[in-house]
Design an enzyme around this catalytic site. Sequence first.
Site, PDB file in Angstrom:
ATOM      1  CE  LYS A  13      -2.272  -1.000   3.741  1.00  0.00           C
ATOM      2  NZ  LYS A  13      -1.789  -2.237   4.384  1.00  0.00           N
ATOM      3  NE  ARG A  88      -4.386  -1.569  10.234  1.00  0.00           N
ATOM      4  CZ  ARG A  88      -3.236  -0.818   9.787  1.00  0.00           C
ATOM      5  NH1 ARG A  88      -3.509   0.593   9.450  1.00  0.00           N
ATOM      6  NH2 ARG A  88      -1.812  -1.337   9.437  1.00  0.00           N
ATOM      7  NE  ARG A 122       7.437  -2.753   6.031  1.00  0.00           N
ATOM      8  CZ  ARG A 122       6.312  -2.512   6.246  1.00  0.00           C
ATOM      9  NH1 ARG A 122       5.365  -2.060   5.061  1.00  0.00           N
ATOM     10  NH2 ARG A 122       5.583  -2.544   7.233  1.00  0.00           N
ATOM     11  NE  ARG A 155       6.093  -0.034  10.752  1.00  0.00           N
ATOM     12  CZ  ARG A 155       5.040  -0.201  10.006  1.00  0.00           C
ATOM     13  NH1 ARG A 155       4.959   0.220   8.831  1.00  0.00           N
ATOM     14  NH2 ARG A 155       4.007  -0.576  10.529  1.00  0.00           N
ATOM     15  NE  ARG A 166       1.711  -4.986  11.573  1.00  0.00           N
ATOM     16  CZ  ARG A 166       2.689  -4.306  10.621  1.00  0.00           C
ATOM     17  NH1 ARG A 166       3.696  -4.767  10.818  1.00  0.00           N
ATOM     18  NH2 ARG A 166       2.226  -3.233   9.873  1.00  0.00           N
TER      19      ARG A 166
END
Length: 211
Positions: A13, A88, A122, A155, A166
């Site tokens: 996204k 969300r 990532r 992160r 998540r």
Amino acid sequence: MNLVLLGAPGAGKGTQAAVIKQKTGMYILSTGNLLREAVKAGTELGNRVKGLLDSGSLVPDELVIQLVDEKLKSSECANGVIFDGFPRTVKQAEKLDELTKIDKVLVFDVPDDAIVERMSLRRTCPDCQSTYHLKVLPTKIEGICDKCGGKLYTRSDDEPAVVRHRLDVYHEQTEPIINYYRASGRVVTVDGTQAPDKVSEDTLSAVEAVL
Ligand code: AMP
């Protein structure tokens, strides 16, 4: 025009939001980025939500809705908004429809196993929040953000155990939003497993169809 980008964490996204912004000049409203900034700045909101962000659970609807409501009043949003990471929950989606008109919803489809692998590779810029992938989307200089020169980090919520939580949260609380938007014919699905250039191409053709 206003767009919502939906998809599991790590589905692409943020990357595609940047592509759309570059093409259209629209403003990216990422609640995750706004919340991380609040945590970094040590504001009252930041201190309240830090634990939830670290564990990968959702921040209460009222807090994020207020954040979005305030942001939408700023002049930055005048040329259209790309919502990344908001809504969300179905409640947030209903509230967003009261606050503004959502023209199109792009759903980035990526299976869970691919997400867990992708997130471990990532890297994020703490300064401009750009994201990279060690294999698929590397930086020109290792560890340094191409856009602003920031020093990339992983992160804490991109660790595999937190990513799995998540994903559970996404399937339980966020995925039902797709049917909410589908009922009003606003959904376009993009295959997020393709090479980044192909995902961007499909994203831009979906956006151009509503321009
Ligand atoms: P993101 O950067 O979009 O992956 O968001 C990081 C974290 O911020 C999430 O795991 C949640 O803890 C929180 N968060 C971001 N956006 C929302 C939202 N719309 N509703 C609730 N929590 C959110």
